[in-house]
Design a protein around this motif. Structure first.
Motif, PDB file in Angstrom:
ATOM      1  N   ARG A   1     -23.462  33.134  -6.357  1.00 53.07           N
ATOM      2  CA  ARG A   1     -22.834  31.894  -5.925  1.00 53.07           C
ATOM      3  C   ARG A   1     -22.108  31.260  -7.114  1.00 53.07           C
ATOM      4  O   ARG A   1     -22.649  31.185  -8.231  1.00 53.07           O
ATOM      5  N   GLU A   2     -20.900  30.756  -6.835  1.00 56.24           N
ATOM      6  CA  GLU A   2     -20.067  30.141  -7.854  1.00 56.24           C
ATOM      7  C   GLU A   2     -19.797  28.702  -7.430  1.00 56.24           C
ATOM      8  O   GLU A   2     -19.021  28.435  -6.501  1.00 56.24           O
ATOM      9  N   TYR A   3     -20.473  27.751  -8.079  1.00 56.38           N
ATOM     10  CA  TYR A   3     -20.394  26.343  -7.711  1.00 56.38           C
ATOM     11  C   TYR A   3     -19.300  25.644  -8.517  1.00 56.38           C
ATOM     12  O   TYR A   3     -19.135  25.886  -9.726  1.00 56.38           O
TER      13      TYR A   3
ATOM     14  N   SER B   1     -15.852  29.138  -1.903  1.00 60.41           N
ATOM     15  CA  SER B   1     -15.327  29.284  -0.536  1.00 60.41           C
ATOM     16  C   SER B   1     -15.079  27.921   0.103  1.00 60.41           C
ATOM     17  O   SER B   1     -14.109  27.747   0.852  1.00 60.41           O
TER      18      SER B   1
ATOM     19  N   SER C   1     -31.060  28.530  -7.117  1.00 55.54           N
ATOM     20  CA  SER C   1     -30.166  29.294  -6.241  1.00 55.54           C
ATOM     21  C   SER C   1     -30.633  30.726  -6.059  1.00 55.54           C
ATOM     22  O   SER C   1     -30.442  31.343  -4.999  1.00 55.54           O
TER      23      SER C   1
ATOM     24  N   MET D   1     -29.937  34.533   0.985  1.00 56.97           N
ATOM     25  CA  MET D   1     -28.553  34.504   1.464  1.00 56.97           C
ATOM     26  C   MET D   1     -28.491  34.390   2.981  1.00 56.97           C
ATOM     27  O   MET D   1     -27.513  33.883   3.535  1.00 56.97           O
TER      28      MET D   1
ATOM     29  N   GLU E   1     -19.439  25.471  -3.082  1.00 58.65           N
ATOM     30  CA  GLU E   1     -19.115  26.797  -3.588  1.00 58.65           C
ATOM     31  C   GLU E   1     -17.593  27.015  -3.580  1.00 58.65           C
ATOM     32  O   GLU E   1     -16.823  26.203  -3.056  1.00 58.65           O
TER      33      GLU E   1
END
Length: 440
Positions: free
Chosen positions: A423-425, A385, A336, A341, A383
């Motif tokens: 990024r938060e998966y 979002s 990642s 981005m 993610e």
């Protein structure tokens, strides 16, 4: 001195010529006189008269030449004519002894440029064509050629129109809009799936069925994608040509795997035969393929790799499983930081497919040879979002007010992997969304 010598030589030549001619005349006269002793003949008198006339003419010419020679010699001696020739008898002309200064200078005349004449086209003497064909004349075969070109153009145009009609029948543009709107965080995979469908449905004749295998971790939208595809194709080709096969539901007992394989084979054969009669392409969706028994996989491999008839080639097989999810999760967490981005979703998915396809294919072929015939399509992690979009969609569908703070609170209750490159998966994707919304 030169003039006198030339005159004496010319007179000497004239006298020699006269003596020879007199001898010939005398000999002819003597012959005629001797011949007179014999019987007189009219031909001898005619030849004698001719000789006399020749001699008279020659004597007249001789007198004229002598007079001309005397006049020229006198004029040369008097110096009356400058540069006049002193020779009276013919002589071979040469350039020896000539002085260029004695000749008057003539003005130089400009030479005209010679025009190049165009070479005429020459035909062989033994050939049938002796004249150049006219340009206005055209062969009748030309009109036949124009007609043939027009016919081919119309046929190709009609074929293209028929292919467009065939693609429009399945409404792939509407399917793509639906998938983009309903499936969150998988825009690249949606583009890849629609590309495979368009490429396959754009032609009538196929050398193999379309086999697509979608892989991904739990909660990334595999089953949801399968339900959307099944609903769209049911509205296009009918319920009878769409099969959703859940292994845990249709064949829960492993002891019944052989009978389940036979039933599945006969069901698929009936569907493809009916689709061939209706000139349509059926869709077979196999969800939770990781739980399928070996007997069922063997039967599907025979149907997919079979080339015994055309109806088995005109079919779409879609496999949904979480096989290889560990490779997908590990790859996304480790790479990642190297993903820009600014890269689009389709660009990230292309990189994912390019790097994961060899690893996934090696793992899946060890599981069963069926996946050697399939096009692999991995789904990435979602993610935070994307999880919030899932909550918004479900809350709106249930009739609740879409409060942003409430959505953030619900999304925060889900477990995530450590933050990597901003990024938060999610560990479970959108799998817990429905359960949490039902608790409201």
């Amino acid at each position: 001195m030169s003039d006198e010598s030339s005159s004496t030589s010319s007179s000497q030549l004239v006298e020699d010529f006269e003596g020879e001619l007199d001898e010939e005349v005398d000999s002819d006269g003597g012959k005629n006189q001797t011949g007179r002793s014999g019987p007189t003949q009219p031909s001898s008198f005619a030849s004698l008269r001719a000789v006399i006339r020749i001699k008279q003419k020659y004597q007249a010419m001789k007198l004229r030449r002598q007079e001309m020679a005397h006049s020229l010699v006198a004029a040369a001696a008097a110096g009356g004519l400058a540069g006049a020739p002193g020779r009276t008898s013919p002589k071979i002309f040469t350039f020896d002894g000539l002085n260029p200064a004695t000749f008057p200078a003539f003005p130089s005349v400009p030479q005209r440029k010679k025009r190049r004449r165009k070479r005429r086209v020459l035909f062989p003497n033994d050939g049938p064509c002796k004249t150049v064909p006219k340009q206005q004349e055209r062969s009748r075969a030309t009109y036949c050629l124009y007609l043939l070109i027009a016919i081919v153009f119309v046929q190709v145009y009609n074929a293209i129109e028929n292919l467009d009609d065939h693609v429009l029948r399945y409404d792939l543009e509407g399917l793509e809009k639906t998938l983009r709107r309903e499936v969150f965080g998988q825009q690249g995979a949606v583009e890849g799936l629609v590309y495979h469908l368009k490429d396959y449905l754009s032609t009538y004749v196929h050398n193999k069925p379309l086999v697509v295998s979608i892989h991904g971790p739990s909660g990334v939208g595999k089953s949801h994608l399968g339900r959307l595809l099944a609903g769209h194709f049911r509205s296009v080709v009918g319920d009878a040509l769409v099969l959703q096969y859940y292994v845990l539901h249709h064949c829960p007992q492993e002891a019944e795997a052989v009978q389940c394989a036979r039933n599945l084979s006969s069901l698929i054969s009936e569907m493809v035969e009916r689709a061939e009669e209706e000139e349509k392409i059926p869709l077979f969706i196999f969800d939770e393929a990781e739980h399928m028994q070996v007997e069922i996989l063997d039967v599907l491999l025979q149907l997919v790799a079979s080339k015994k008839s055309n109806e088995y080639l005109n079919a779409i097989y879609l496999f949904l499983s979480n096989l290889g999810h560990a490779h997908i999760t590990k790859h996304m967490l480790q790479n990642s930081s190297s993903i820009s981005m600014a890269m689009t979703a389709s660009g990230r998915h292309r990189n994912l497919v390019k790097e994961l396809t060899p690893v996934l294919r090696n793992t899946l072929e060890k599981h069963h040879r069926l996946w050697a015939e399939a096009d692999l399509l991995p789904l990435g992690l979602l993610e935070k979002s994307h999880v919030m979009e899932c909550f918004l969609e479900e809350i709106t569908r249930e009739g609740f007010y879409p409060d942003h703070s409430n959505i953030e609170r619900l999304a925060g209750e889900i477990q995530y992997y450590p933050v990597v490159a901003g990024r938060e998966y999610s560990q479970s994707g959108c799998k817990q969304v429905v359960a949490k919304v039902n608790l409201l």
